[in-house]
Design a protein around this motif. Structure first.
Motif, PDB file in Angstrom:
ATOM      1  N   LYS A   2       0.832  -1.198   0.000  1.00 57.58           N
ATOM      2  CA  LYS A   2       0.000   0.000   0.000  1.00 57.58           C
ATOM      3  C   LYS A   2       0.868   1.250   0.000  1.00 57.58           C
ATOM      4  O   LYS A   2       1.864   1.329   0.702  1.00 57.58           O
ATOM      5  CB  LYS A   2      -0.907   0.028   1.222  1.00 57.58           C
ATOM      6  N   LEU A   3       0.439   2.218  -0.804  1.00 61.55           N
ATOM      7  CA  LEU A   3       1.056   3.544  -0.834  1.00 61.55           C
ATOM      8  C   LEU A   3       0.012   4.526  -0.332  1.00 61.55           C
ATOM      9  O   LEU A   3      -1.170   4.429  -0.684  1.00 61.55           O
ATOM     10  CB  LEU A   3       1.454   3.929  -2.258  1.00 61.55           C
ATOM     11  N   TYR A   4       0.444   5.481   0.479  1.00 62.62           N
ATOM     12  CA  TYR A   4      -0.448   6.522   0.965  1.00 62.62           C
ATOM     13  C   TYR A   4      -0.029   7.823   0.314  1.00 62.62           C
ATOM     14  O   TYR A   4       1.140   8.191   0.342  1.00 62.62           O
ATOM     15  CB  TYR A   4      -0.399   6.605   2.495  1.00 62.62           C
ATOM     16  N   ILE A   5      -1.014   8.502  -0.286  1.00 60.88           N
ATOM     17  CA  ILE A   5      -0.711   9.658  -1.112  1.00 60.88           C
ATOM     18  C   ILE A   5      -1.525  10.857  -0.646  1.00 60.88           C
ATOM     19  O   ILE A   5      -2.762  10.805  -0.583  1.00 60.88           O
ATOM     20  CB  ILE A   5      -1.001   9.338  -2.592  1.00 60.88           C
ATOM     21  N   LYS A   6      -0.812  11.933  -0.350  1.00 56.14           N
ATOM     22  CA  LYS A   6      -1.448  13.164   0.112  1.00 56.14           C
ATOM     23  C   LYS A   6      -1.991  13.945  -1.083  1.00 56.14           C
ATOM     24  O   LYS A   6      -1.389  13.953  -2.147  1.00 56.14           O
ATOM     25  CB  LYS A   6      -0.423  14.021   0.866  1.00 56.14           C
ATOM     26  N   MET A   8      -4.723  13.398  -2.733  1.00 54.34           N
ATOM     27  CA  MET A   8      -5.504  12.587  -3.667  1.00 54.34           C
ATOM     28  C   MET A   8      -6.937  12.560  -3.137  1.00 54.34           C
ATOM     29  O   MET A   8      -7.314  11.676  -2.377  1.00 54.34           O
ATOM     30  CB  MET A   8      -4.904  11.176  -3.740  1.00 54.34           C
ATOM     31  N   VAL A   9      -7.745  13.556  -3.551  1.00 52.64           N
ATOM     32  CA  VAL A   9      -9.017  13.789  -2.884  1.00 52.64           C
ATOM     33  C   VAL A   9     -10.250  13.698  -3.785  1.00 52.64           C
ATOM     34  O   VAL A   9     -11.350  14.013  -3.342  1.00 52.64           O
ATOM     35  CB  VAL A   9      -9.007  15.168  -2.183  1.00 52.64           C
ATOM     36  N   CYS A  10     -10.070  13.293  -5.046  1.00 50.73           N
ATOM     37  CA  CYS A  10     -11.232  13.209  -5.930  1.00 50.73           C
ATOM     38  C   CYS A  10     -11.020  12.098  -6.957  1.00 50.73           C
ATOM     39  O   CYS A  10      -9.923  11.539  -7.073  1.00 50.73           O
ATOM     40  CB  CYS A  10     -11.472  14.541  -6.642  1.00 50.73           C
ATOM     41  N   ASN A  11     -12.061  11.800  -7.711  1.00 45.24           N
ATOM     42  CA  ASN A  11     -11.964  10.737  -8.709  1.00 45.24           C
ATOM     43  C   ASN A  11     -10.955  11.063  -9.803  1.00 45.24           C
ATOM     44  O   ASN A  11     -10.255  10.188 -10.299  1.00 45.24           O
ATOM     45  CB  ASN A  11     -13.344  10.455  -9.309  1.00 45.24           C
ATOM     46  N   ARG A  12     -10.860  12.327 -10.175  1.00 43.88           N
ATOM     47  CA  ARG A  12      -9.875  12.730 -11.176  1.00 43.88           C
ATOM     48  C   ARG A  12      -8.453  12.501 -10.648  1.00 43.88           C
ATOM     49  O   ARG A  12      -7.569  12.063 -11.388  1.00 43.88           O
ATOM     50  CB  ARG A  12     -10.080  14.193 -11.567  1.00 43.88           C
ATOM     51  N   CYS A  13      -8.253  12.778  -9.358  1.00 44.04           N
ATOM     52  CA  CYS A  13      -6.948  12.527  -8.736  1.00 44.04           C
ATOM     53  C   CYS A  13      -6.599  11.040  -8.815  1.00 44.04           C
ATOM     54  O   CYS A  13      -5.465  10.675  -9.119  1.00 44.04           O
ATOM     55  CB  CYS A  13      -6.960  12.952  -7.270  1.00 44.04           C
ATOM     56  N   LYS A  14      -7.583  10.201  -8.529  1.00 44.99           N
ATOM     57  CA  LYS A  14      -7.363   8.754  -8.587  1.00 44.99           C
ATOM     58  C   LYS A  14      -6.933   8.334  -9.988  1.00 44.99           C
ATOM     59  O   LYS A  14      -6.021   7.535 -10.164  1.00 44.99           O
ATOM     60  CB  LYS A  14      -8.630   8.002  -8.164  1.00 44.99           C
ATOM     61  N   MET A  15      -7.589   8.895 -10.997  1.00 41.85           N
ATOM     62  CA  MET A  15      -7.276   8.550 -12.378  1.00 41.85           C
ATOM     63  C   MET A  15      -5.849   8.985 -12.743  1.00 41.85           C
ATOM     64  O   MET A  15      -5.103   8.225 -13.364  1.00 41.85           O
ATOM     65  CB  MET A  15      -8.281   9.231 -13.324  1.00 41.85           C
ATOM     66  N   VAL A  16      -5.463  10.188 -12.320  1.00 41.58           N
ATOM     67  CA  VAL A  16      -4.114  10.692 -12.612  1.00 41.58           C
ATOM     68  C   VAL A  16      -3.064   9.812 -11.953  1.00 41.58           C
ATOM     69  O   VAL A  16      -2.081   9.406 -12.592  1.00 41.58           O
ATOM     70  CB  VAL A  16      -3.963  12.167 -12.159  1.00 41.58           C
ATOM     71  N   VAL A  17      -3.255   9.496 -10.685  1.00 42.01           N
ATOM     72  CA  VAL A  17      -2.285   8.668  -9.960  1.00 42.01           C
ATOM     73  C   VAL A  17      -2.168   7.292 -10.602  1.00 42.01           C
ATOM     74  O   VAL A  17      -1.064   6.787 -10.834  1.00 42.01           O
ATOM     75  CB  VAL A  17      -2.659   8.559  -8.461  1.00 42.01           C
ATOM     76  N   LYS A  18      -3.292   6.687 -10.921  1.00 43.52           N
ATOM     77  CA  LYS A  18      -3.278   5.363 -11.554  1.00 43.52           C
ATOM     78  C   LYS A  18      -2.523   5.409 -12.879  1.00 43.52           C
ATOM     79  O   LYS A  18      -1.647   4.567 -13.138  1.00 43.52           O
ATOM     80  CB  LYS A  18      -4.707   4.862 -11.775  1.00 43.52           C
ATOM     81  N   THR A  19      -2.808   6.390 -13.697  1.00 43.52           N
ATOM     82  CA  THR A  19      -2.154   6.531 -15.000  1.00 43.52           C
ATOM     83  C   THR A  19      -0.651   6.715 -14.841  1.00 43.52           C
ATOM     84  O   THR A  19       0.148   6.074 -15.549  1.00 43.52           O
ATOM     85  CB  THR A  19      -2.765   7.715 -15.781  1.00 43.52           C
ATOM     86  N   GLU A  20      -0.243   7.567 -13.923  1.00 46.53           N
ATOM     87  CA  GLU A  20       1.187   7.846 -13.719  1.00 46.53           C
ATOM     88  C   GLU A  20       1.923   6.604 -13.213  1.00 46.53           C
ATOM     89  O   GLU A  20       3.046   6.326 -13.638  1.00 46.53           O
ATOM     90  CB  GLU A  20       1.393   9.028 -12.775  1.00 46.53           C
ATOM     91  N   LEU A  21       1.298   5.873 -12.308  1.00 46.83           N
ATOM     92  CA  LEU A  21       1.927   4.645 -11.805  1.00 46.83           C
ATOM     93  C   LEU A  21       2.047   3.597 -12.912  1.00 46.83           C
ATOM     94  O   LEU A  21       3.059   2.897 -13.007  1.00 46.83           O
ATOM     95  CB  LEU A  21       1.156   4.092 -10.612  1.00 46.83           C
ATOM     96  N   GLU A  22       1.026   3.496 -13.743  1.00 47.48           N
ATOM     97  CA  GLU A  22       1.074   2.541 -14.856  1.00 47.48           C
ATOM     98  C   GLU A  22       2.173   2.917 -15.857  1.00 47.48           C
ATOM     99  O   GLU A  22       2.857   2.046 -16.388  1.00 47.48           O
ATOM    100  CB  GLU A  22      -0.288   2.452 -15.549  1.00 47.48           C
ATOM    101  N   LYS A  23       2.361   4.227 -16.094  1.00 45.87           N
ATOM    102  CA  LYS A  23       3.436   4.679 -16.979  1.00 45.87           C
ATOM    103  C   LYS A  23       4.807   4.256 -16.452  1.00 45.87           C
ATOM    104  O   LYS A  23       5.728   4.019 -17.227  1.00 45.87           O
ATOM    105  CB  LYS A  23       3.419   6.204 -17.132  1.00 45.87           C
ATOM    106  N   VAL A  36      -3.212   3.688  -2.570  1.00 45.25           N
ATOM    107  CA  VAL A  36      -3.072   2.816  -3.739  1.00 45.25           C
ATOM    108  C   VAL A  36      -2.481   1.497  -3.280  1.00 45.25           C
ATOM    109  O   VAL A  36      -1.534   1.473  -2.494  1.00 45.25           O
ATOM    110  CB  VAL A  36      -2.123   3.437  -4.798  1.00 45.25           C
ATOM    111  N   GLU A  37      -3.058   0.408  -3.763  1.00 42.83           N
ATOM    112  CA  GLU A  37      -2.486  -0.903  -3.486  1.00 42.83           C
ATOM    113  C   GLU A  37      -1.859  -1.408  -4.773  1.00 42.83           C
ATOM    114  O   GLU A  37      -2.501  -1.452  -5.825  1.00 42.83           O
ATOM    115  CB  GLU A  37      -3.548  -1.877  -2.992  1.00 42.83           C
ATOM    116  N   LEU A  38      -0.578  -1.777  -4.679  1.00 50.49           N
ATOM    117  CA  LEU A  38       0.162  -2.282  -5.831  1.00 50.49           C
ATOM    118  C   LEU A  38       0.310  -3.792  -5.760  1.00 50.49           C
ATOM    119  O   LEU A  38       0.316  -4.369  -4.665  1.00 50.49           O
ATOM    120  CB  LEU A  38       1.571  -1.665  -5.877  1.00 50.49           C
TER     121      LEU A  38
END
Length: 187
Positions: A2-6, A8-23, A36-38
């Motif tokens: 698990k990663l804890y990310i400050k 990250m407060v909305c659905n758009r934030c979730k999408m950005v974080v997911k995309t960046e981690l996948e990149k 986020v759970e990896l």
């Protein structure tokens, strides 16, 4: 892992974080507000730094300190309650947080106050007032409906807290259309 990310407060934030981690080549199993759970079990120093850097560019912060992680979990839970939950809270906030985070409320309160220099209750009220501002701005609900939706015992109670936080009553806010709202990560 698990990663804890400050911030990250909305659905758009979730999408950005997911995309960046996948990149970066990571496989997020679950992406929730602030967490986020990896698939990966452990990160090496290079991977950790890469994640910190890419998240920082998007306005997020990877939290490694346990107290900051717990504080972020509290904030995320409160944001979910104030902004996204449609059912009224069936217990008081302290019981809800304690059960949800599986930690004694006294400890949660002490950690939150230490890291935020404010109380959990004040933070919850601030979030509810911001949600009330959002609903007033849209103009689709009466003040009575907003008070009910935000789990206030009365319109008077909502109005008193609204005025204490914003400096004006909900009616004044609606008339002035002073759209001085804060983003969720600024509260």
């Amino acid at each position: 892992m698990k990663l804890y990310i400050k911030n990250m407060v909305c659905n758009r934030c979730k999408m950005v974080v997911k995309t960046e981690l996948e990149k970066l080549g990571f496989s997020p199993v679950s992406v929730q507000l602030g967490e986020v759970e990896l698939v990966q079990e452990n990160l090496n120093t290079t991977q950790n730094e890469a994640i910190k850097e890419v998240l920082s560019k998007s306005g997020f912060e990877l939290l490694t300190d346990r107290k900051k992680q717990l504080t972020e979990q509290i904030k995320t839970t409160i944001i979910e309650l104030a902004h996204y939950q449609t059912e009224p809270l069936k217990s008081n906030l302290s019981e809800y947080l304690s059960k949800k985070l599986d930690t004694e409320y006294a400890y949660l309160s002490a950690i939150f106050s230490e890291t935020e220099q404010s109380t959990i209750e004040k933070y919850f009220i601030q979030q509810k007032v911001e949600k009330a501002k959002e609903l007033l701005t849209y103009g689709e609900h009466s003040l009575s409906e907003i008070a009910f939706q935000l789990n206030y015992s009365s319109v008077a109670h909502l109005s008193a807290q609204f005025k204490k936080i914003s400096g004006q009553t909900p009616s004044q806010y609606k008339l002035n259309q002073d759209l001085s709202r804060k983003t969720l990560d600024e509260i």
